[in-house]
Design a protein around this motif. Structure first.
Motif, PDB file in Angstrom:
ATOM      1  N   ASN A   1      -8.012   1.779   4.932  1.00 35.18           N
ATOM      2  CA  ASN A   1      -9.497   1.012   4.198  1.00 35.18           C
ATOM      3  C   ASN A   1      -9.070   0.184   3.184  1.00 35.18           C
ATOM      4  OD1 ASN A   1     -10.871   2.753   6.018  1.00 35.18           O
ATOM      5  ND2 ASN A   1     -10.981   4.171   4.531  1.00 35.18           N
ATOM      6  N   LEU A   2      -8.147   0.506   2.306  1.00 32.79           N
ATOM      7  CA  LEU A   2      -7.913  -0.677   1.262  1.00 32.79           C
ATOM      8  C   LEU A   2      -7.260  -2.005   1.965  1.00 32.79           C
ATOM      9  CD1 LEU A   2      -7.471  -1.124  -2.030  1.00 32.79           C
ATOM     10  CD2 LEU A   2      -5.035  -0.164  -1.514  1.00 32.79           C
ATOM     11  N   THR A   3      -6.346  -1.974   2.964  1.00 29.60           N
ATOM     12  CA  THR A   3      -6.015  -3.086   3.422  1.00 29.60           C
ATOM     13  C   THR A   3      -7.056  -3.897   4.126  1.00 29.60           C
ATOM     14  OG1 THR A   3      -4.078  -1.784   4.270  1.00 29.60           O
ATOM     15  CG2 THR A   3      -4.284  -4.022   5.111  1.00 29.60           C
ATOM     16  N   TYR A   4      -8.260  -3.280   4.616  1.00 24.51           N
ATOM     17  CA  TYR A   4      -9.354  -3.863   5.296  1.00 24.51           C
ATOM     18  C   TYR A   4     -10.018  -4.546   4.129  1.00 24.51           C
ATOM     19  CZ  TYR A   4     -13.914  -4.485   7.560  1.00 24.51           C
ATOM     20  OH  TYR A   4     -14.938  -5.061   7.924  1.00 24.51           O
ATOM     21  N   THR A   5     -10.098  -3.765   3.040  1.00 24.06           N
ATOM     22  CA  THR A   5     -11.017  -4.371   2.019  1.00 24.06           C
ATOM     23  C   THR A   5     -10.377  -5.670   1.478  1.00 24.06           C
ATOM     24  OG1 THR A   5     -11.760  -2.404   1.357  1.00 24.06           O
ATOM     25  CG2 THR A   5     -11.988  -4.081  -0.646  1.00 24.06           C
ATOM     26  N   PHE A   6      -9.110  -5.706   1.079  1.00 18.84           N
ATOM     27  CA  PHE A   6      -8.473  -6.865   0.626  1.00 18.84           C
ATOM     28  C   PHE A   6      -8.233  -7.886   1.603  1.00 18.84           C
ATOM     29  CE2 PHE A   6      -6.286  -4.637  -2.845  1.00 18.84           C
ATOM     30  CZ  PHE A   6      -6.077  -5.328  -3.518  1.00 18.84           C
ATOM     31  N   HIS A   7      -8.156  -7.803   2.921  1.00 23.45           N
ATOM     32  CA  HIS A   7      -8.333  -8.531   3.954  1.00 23.45           C
ATOM     33  C   HIS A   7      -9.689  -9.296   3.948  1.00 23.45           C
ATOM     34  CE1 HIS A   7      -7.351 -11.127   7.413  1.00 23.45           C
ATOM     35  NE2 HIS A   7      -8.322 -10.534   8.135  1.00 23.45           N
ATOM     36  N   GLU A   8     -10.589  -8.309   3.877  1.00 21.64           N
ATOM     37  CA  GLU A   8     -12.167  -9.259   3.578  1.00 21.64           C
ATOM     38  C   GLU A   8     -12.259  -9.903   2.738  1.00 21.64           C
ATOM     39  OE1 GLU A   8     -14.935  -8.416   5.973  1.00 21.64           O
ATOM     40  OE2 GLU A   8     -13.310  -8.631   7.193  1.00 21.64           O
ATOM     41  N   GLN A   9     -11.822  -9.714   1.440  1.00 18.71           N
ATOM     42  CA  GLN A   9     -12.266 -10.606   0.409  1.00 18.71           C
ATOM     43  C   GLN A   9     -11.077 -11.715  -0.240  1.00 18.71           C
ATOM     44  OE1 GLN A   9     -13.205  -8.009  -3.012  1.00 18.71           O
ATOM     45  NE2 GLN A   9     -14.070  -6.344  -1.662  1.00 18.71           N
ATOM     46  N   ILE A  10      -9.854 -11.366   0.359  1.00 16.58           N
ATOM     47  CA  ILE A  10      -8.700 -12.226  -0.075  1.00 16.58           C
ATOM     48  C   ILE A  10      -8.378 -12.847   1.127  1.00 16.58           C
ATOM     49  CG2 ILE A  10      -6.476 -12.400  -1.282  1.00 16.58           C
ATOM     50  CD1 ILE A  10      -8.805 -11.719  -3.081  1.00 16.58           C
ATOM     51  N   GLY A  11      -8.005 -12.002   2.172  1.00 18.41           N
ATOM     52  CA  GLY A  11      -7.324 -12.730   3.353  1.00 18.41           C
ATOM     53  C   GLY A  11      -6.032 -12.647   3.317  1.00 18.41           C
ATOM     54  N   ILE A  12      -5.449 -11.336   3.942  1.00 15.76           N
ATOM     55  CA  ILE A  12      -3.922 -11.134   3.864  1.00 15.76           C
ATOM     56  C   ILE A  12      -3.491 -11.124   5.159  1.00 15.76           C
ATOM     57  CG2 ILE A  12      -4.260  -9.393   2.022  1.00 15.76           C
ATOM     58  CD1 ILE A  12      -3.751  -7.277   4.117  1.00 15.76           C
ATOM     59  N   THR A  13      -1.912 -11.312   5.144  1.00 19.63           N
ATOM     60  CA  THR A  13      -1.455 -11.553   6.431  1.00 19.63           C
ATOM     61  C   THR A  13      -0.655 -10.379   6.994  1.00 19.63           C
ATOM     62  OG1 THR A  13       0.392 -12.785   5.387  1.00 19.63           O
ATOM     63  CG2 THR A  13      -1.320 -14.001   6.206  1.00 19.63           C
ATOM     64  N   GLY A  14      -0.620  -9.195   6.118  1.00 24.33           N
ATOM     65  CA  GLY A  14       0.194  -8.200   6.762  1.00 24.33           C
ATOM     66  C   GLY A  14       0.358  -7.084   5.470  1.00 24.33           C
ATOM     67  N   ALA A  15       1.062  -6.097   5.761  1.00 22.98           N
ATOM     68  CA  ALA A  15       1.173  -5.125   4.491  1.00 22.98           C
ATOM     69  C   ALA A  15       2.491  -4.586   4.578  1.00 22.98           C
ATOM     70  CB  ALA A  15       0.139  -3.834   5.044  1.00 22.98           C
ATOM     71  N   ILE A  16       2.801  -4.149   3.382  1.00 21.82           N
ATOM     72  CA  ILE A  16       4.177  -3.129   3.196  1.00 21.82           C
ATOM     73  C   ILE A  16       3.658  -2.102   2.911  1.00 21.82           C
ATOM     74  CG2 ILE A  16       6.250  -3.150   1.775  1.00 21.82           C
ATOM     75  CD1 ILE A  16       6.344  -6.117   1.429  1.00 21.82           C
ATOM     76  N   LEU A  17       4.362  -0.890   3.596  1.00 26.62           N
ATOM     77  CA  LEU A  17       3.919   0.411   3.404  1.00 26.62           C
ATOM     78  C   LEU A  17       5.029   1.159   2.708  1.00 26.62           C
ATOM     79  CD1 LEU A  17       1.463   2.269   4.303  1.00 26.62           C
ATOM     80  CD2 LEU A  17       2.942   2.801   5.930  1.00 26.62           C
ATOM     81  N   THR A  18       4.850   1.521   1.205  1.00 27.44           N
ATOM     82  CA  THR A  18       5.695   2.039   0.517  1.00 27.44           C
ATOM     83  C   THR A  18       5.661   3.763   0.493  1.00 27.44           C
ATOM     84  OG1 THR A  18       4.239   2.216  -1.346  1.00 27.44           O
ATOM     85  CG2 THR A  18       5.810   0.219  -1.101  1.00 27.44           C
ATOM     86  N   LYS A  19       6.898   4.334   0.054  1.00 24.22           N
ATOM     87  CA  LYS A  19       7.054   5.838  -0.023  1.00 24.22           C
ATOM     88  C   LYS A  19       6.634   6.393   1.440  1.00 24.22           C
ATOM     89  CE  LYS A  19       4.861   5.278  -4.742  1.00 24.22           C
ATOM     90  NZ  LYS A  19       3.756   5.860  -5.609  1.00 24.22           N
ATOM     91  N   LEU A  20       7.476   5.689   2.383  1.00 20.11           N
ATOM     92  CA  LEU A  20       6.977   6.347   3.904  1.00 20.11           C
ATOM     93  C   LEU A  20       8.177   7.414   3.848  1.00 20.11           C
ATOM     94  CD1 LEU A  20       5.395   5.379   6.203  1.00 20.11           C
ATOM     95  CD2 LEU A  20       7.497   4.542   7.121  1.00 20.11           C
TER      96      LEU A  20
ATOM     97  N   VAL B   1       0.804  -1.059   0.158  1.00 22.28           N
ATOM     98  CA  VAL B   1      -0.170   0.109   0.079  1.00 22.28           C
ATOM     99  C   VAL B   1       0.917   1.219  -0.181  1.00 22.28           C
ATOM    100  CG1 VAL B   1      -2.123  -1.028   1.082  1.00 22.28           C
ATOM    101  CG2 VAL B   1      -0.163  -0.211   2.475  1.00 22.28           C
ATOM    102  N   ASP B   2       0.304   2.466  -0.597  1.00 21.10           N
ATOM    103  CA  ASP B   2       1.129   3.499  -0.794  1.00 21.10           C
ATOM    104  C   ASP B   2       0.673   4.445   0.529  1.00 21.10           C
ATOM    105  OD1 ASP B   2       2.092   6.027  -1.652  1.00 21.10           O
ATOM    106  OD2 ASP B   2       1.494   5.802  -3.802  1.00 21.10           O
ATOM    107  N   ALA B   3       1.904   4.999   1.150  1.00 26.56           N
ATOM    108  CA  ALA B   3       1.519   5.709   2.189  1.00 26.56           C
ATOM    109  C   ALA B   3       0.915   7.124   1.842  1.00 26.56           C
ATOM    110  CB  ALA B   3       2.759   6.057   3.037  1.00 26.56           C
ATOM    111  N   MET B   4       1.242   7.534   0.616  1.00 22.87           N
ATOM    112  CA  MET B   4       0.576   8.731   0.098  1.00 22.87           C
ATOM    113  C   MET B   4      -0.929   8.725   0.033  1.00 22.87           C
ATOM    114  SD  MET B   4       3.369  10.414  -0.563  1.00 22.87           S
ATOM    115  CE  MET B   4       3.087  11.761  -1.843  1.00 22.87           C
ATOM    116  N   THR B   5      -1.452   7.519   0.003  1.00 24.73           N
ATOM    117  CA  THR B   5      -3.111   7.469   0.188  1.00 24.73           C
ATOM    118  C   THR B   5      -3.577   7.799   1.727  1.00 24.73           C
ATOM    119  OG1 THR B   5      -2.985   5.159   0.400  1.00 24.73           O
ATOM    120  CG2 THR B   5      -3.104   5.860  -1.849  1.00 24.73           C
ATOM    121  N   GLY B   6      -2.713   8.110   2.360  1.00 23.94           N
ATOM    122  CA  GLY B   6      -3.186   8.463   3.650  1.00 23.94           C
ATOM    123  C   GLY B   6      -4.071   7.402   4.347  1.00 23.94           C
TER     124      GLY B   6
END
Length: 485
Positions: free
Chosen positions: A230-249, A220-225
């Motif tokens: 919310n994007l992480t939540y949506t992906f987890h609900e639909q796909i099931g993720i185990t974590g995130a990598i936050l880019t452009k920090l 996920v892009d840190a620039m999206t604030g």
């Protein structure tokens, strides 16, 4: 990235000055400032409300510990709550009981997913884990070519079947290839889209079902604030993720994503991208980021960065030179380049407690002075670099160096004088701090020209007292030489 938030929080602490105890009456203005600061940093509103409520509950009635004022106590409470919100501790990558470990990379288009794949592969290679990257993005032009180029750059093989194959089949055969090669970890780069759509989710779900990944990481892009959460939540609900990598920090984002992802999505941030270079990926440590936000620095990350660039044999050799006062201009240039390899001067300084508030103008002066210093050293002969005393004893040599570097003789004289003083101080500090070599092992550059008290091993002669520009304008307090530690 967190400069604005840090400044606003600093202003908030000021409202507790002069108080003997934290109370409901005197804490309200401070809480309001913290509330505003977090919203301005684009932290999710619900996260902000819960954060403020928890801080208030923990702060009210706290007795004053001897020697610790209410403002300091409040900062500690906020620090603890920041760590809690972001996840309390680093969550490591999964590792399969039987190789290969399969990591599935997901995300929207434009988040830096392919680059993050290569960054993760390089990180694992440094951990002595062999990797294979698999390119399944057959839709984005040159996506597979990009992965192949990155693979060559970091010396990690890439499995691909072109743009006509089915992404699910590419992933399946990629894992099979990893088993055949005896590779420890296989990282699958999947296709992104401009938005979350059913087609992308369906394909991703099929890939996941086929390869049964041990870790499914959303980039996920840190620039999206706060939308990143919310994007992480949506992906987890639909796909099931185990974590995130936050880019452009390291970009211009305000930091809300880092403070919101765990609370909103329930999934941890495992890594953060802190630059464009393929080496610029760090494990996410909530406690370290909380320290940076509160201007406390991050010494552990600084030491880790230094250790990546250092060779133990070089460290021991450098310490020996320091103790014997044989540190020369060749060693100095080597140390300067080591510091550059650790990142920008500003980025390094922000990891040091108390140095986060150095202005951009001061940093620019410091960077410029380092370039001037290197230019003068490059104009010296081999003998002069190895024996600085030759320059101390010969005005004609100093004039030649000045002419060759485009500076004045007095600039070269000052560099040589500062260097001689620095070498003497390093020798004394090396004797007083066993095993530290005058500061951080191998850094060998005490003081920052008066700008870094308490951090021997990081400063550099020739930087002058660049933080003290105003002081040089006061006739009675003009300083000469290297500056204080």
């Amino acid at each position: 990235m967190f400069d604005a938030l840090a400044d606003k929080l600093d202003d908030a602490w000021k409202k507790l000055r002069g108080q003997n105890k934290i109370s409901k009456a005197n804490i309200q203005d401070t809480l309001k400032e913290v509330h505003r600061a977090l919203l301005a940093a684009d932290v999710n509103l619900q996260v902000v409300k819960a954060f403020i409520a928890d801080v208030e509950e923990k702060a009210l009635g706290e007795g004053v510990i001897t020697g610790v004022n209410p403002g300091q106590q409040f900062i500690k409470i906020v620090y603890d709550e920041l760590v809690t919100v972001m996840g309390e501790s680093n969550v490591a990558l999964a590792q399969a009981d039987k190789p290969p470990t399969v990591i599935l990379m997901a995300g929207l288009q434009g988040t830096g997913k392919t680059t993050a794949t290569a960054k993760l592969a390089l990180y694992l290679r440094k951990q002595e884990r062999s990797c294979l990257m698999v390119g399944t993005d057959i839709y984005r032009p040159a996506a597979i070519d990009q992965l192949l180029t990155l693979g060559k750059q970091i010396d990690v093989p890439v499995f691909e079947m072109g743009t006509d194959a089915d992404p699910v089949e590419i992933a399946r055969q990629g894992v099979a290839k990893a088993k055949e090669l005896g590779v420890d970890t296989v990282i699958i780069d999947t296709a992104g889209r401009l938005q979350v759509d059913e087609e992308m989710m369906g394909e991703l779900a099929r890939i996941k079902e086929t390869v049964q990944p041990d870790d499914t990481l959303l980039v996920v892009d840190a620039m999206t604030g706060q939308e990143a959460a919310n994007l992480t939540y949506t992906f987890h609900e639909q796909i099931g993720i185990t974590g995130a990598i936050l880019t452009k920090l390291d970009g211009d984002s305000r930091g809300g994503a880092a403070l919101s992802v765990r609370q909103v999505s329930g999934q941890p941030i495992k890594f953060v991208g802190v630059g464009e270079k393929v080496e610029a990926l760090e494990p996410f440590y909530p406690d370290r980021l909380a320290s940076r936000i509160l201007n406390m620095g991050d010494i552990l990350t600084l030491v880790e960065k230094a250790q990546e660039e250092l060779d133990l044999a070089d460290v021991e050799k450098m310490q020996s030179k320091i103790m014997e006062a044989k540190f020369d201009f060749n060693d100095f240039v080597k140390q300067m380049r080591l510091l550059k390899n650790m990142g920008s001067l500003g980025g390094v300084l922000k990891l040091i407690p108390g140095m986060g508030k150095i202005s951009g103008a001061d940093l620019a002066k410091g960077e410029n002075q380092l370039k001037r210093t290197e230019s003068m050293i490059n104009s010296m002969t081999k003998d002069e670099k190895a024996n600085p005393e030759l320059l101390s004893q010969s005005p004609s040599r100093r004039r030649r160096v000045a002419k060759g570097s485009g500076f004045m003789e007095k600039d070269v004289t000052k560099l040589v004088t500062d260097f001689t003083k620095m070498r003497s101080m390093m020798q004394n500090m090396g004797r007083g701090m066993p095993g530290m070599g005058g500061g951080m092992p191998g850094m060998g550059m005490p003081g920052m020209g008066g700008g870094m008290p308490g951090m021997p091993g990081m400063g550099m002669p020739g930087m002058g007292d660049y933080q003290g520009e105003a002081r040089r304008k006061k006739p009675k307090k003009k300083k000469k030489g290297f500056g204080s530690l």
